[in-house]
Scaffold this active site. Structure first.
Site, PDB file in Angstrom:
ATOM      1  N   GLY A 103       4.602   3.595   2.428  1.00  0.00           N
ATOM      2  CA  GLY A 103       4.930   3.767   1.016  1.00  0.00           C
ATOM      3  C   GLY A 103       6.350   4.268   0.823  1.00  0.00           C
ATOM      4  N   GLY A 114       3.816  -1.753  -2.903  1.00  0.00           N
ATOM      5  CA  GLY A 114       3.686  -1.420  -1.491  1.00  0.00           C
ATOM      6  C   GLY A 114       3.285   0.017  -1.238  1.00  0.00           C
ATOM      7  CB  CYS A 115       3.315   3.075  -3.107  1.00  0.00           C
ATOM      8  SG  CYS A 115       5.057   3.220  -2.741  1.00  0.00           S
ATOM      9  CD  GLU A 116      -2.997   3.841   1.098  1.00  0.00           C
ATOM     10  OE1 GLU A 116      -3.545   4.915   0.796  1.00  0.00           O
ATOM     11  OE2 GLU A 116      -3.112   3.317   2.216  1.00  0.00           O
ATOM     12  CB  SER A 117       0.271   7.001  -4.758  1.00  0.00           C
ATOM     13  OG  SER A 117      -0.512   7.661  -3.805  1.00  0.00           O
TER      14      SER A 117
END
Length: 131
Positions: free
Chosen positions: A119, A48-51
């Site tokens: 995030g 669920g985090c872009e990173s």
């Protein structure tokens, strides 16, 4: 709130501008203990985090301790802020934290994009799921 979180809150209060807060975040992120490559597993990765973010937990008596890392510098700083707030707390204390309020009090919410807030929310959900 633990003493480290209180000290962090005071430090953020002294740094009024976004540029000062950003520099502080970068410094805090550099101080996080690194995870080993063995700890960077799919199980420890936060979805669920872009990173890419990895989170490792340990429990001593009733208190939880977390280590986390990201390859993104800003996220690394935000992780440092989050871990300062939650490390050493019980599961009940962690579940009572209003993360949005914490970041609002630090003056960080307005400057974070919705994807970064999402995030952070995903990271905190994983923390709560572990405890």
């Amino acid at each position: 709130m633990n003493l480290d979180a209180q000290n962090l809150f005071s430090t953020f209060q002294l740094n009024k501008s976004w540029e000062q807060k950003m520099r502080l975040l970068m410094q805090l992120g550099k101080n996080l203990s690194p995870l080993t490559e063995v700890e960077k597993t799919d199980k420890n990765q936060v979805k669920g985090c872009e990173s890419q973010v990895w989170l490792v937990s340990t429990k001593q008596d009733d208190q939880w301790y977390f280590k986390a890392t990201s390859e993104a510098r800003l996220i690394q700083g935000l992780l440092a802020v989050l871990l300062t707030r939650i490390n050493g707390l019980t599961a009940k204390e962690i579940n009572e934290i209003d993360l949005d309020d914490w970041f609002q009090q630090l003056g960080l919410v307005k400057q974070l994009s919705s994807s970064r807030r999402d995030g952070l929310s995903a990271i905190f959900k994983k923390v709560k799921a572990v405890t």
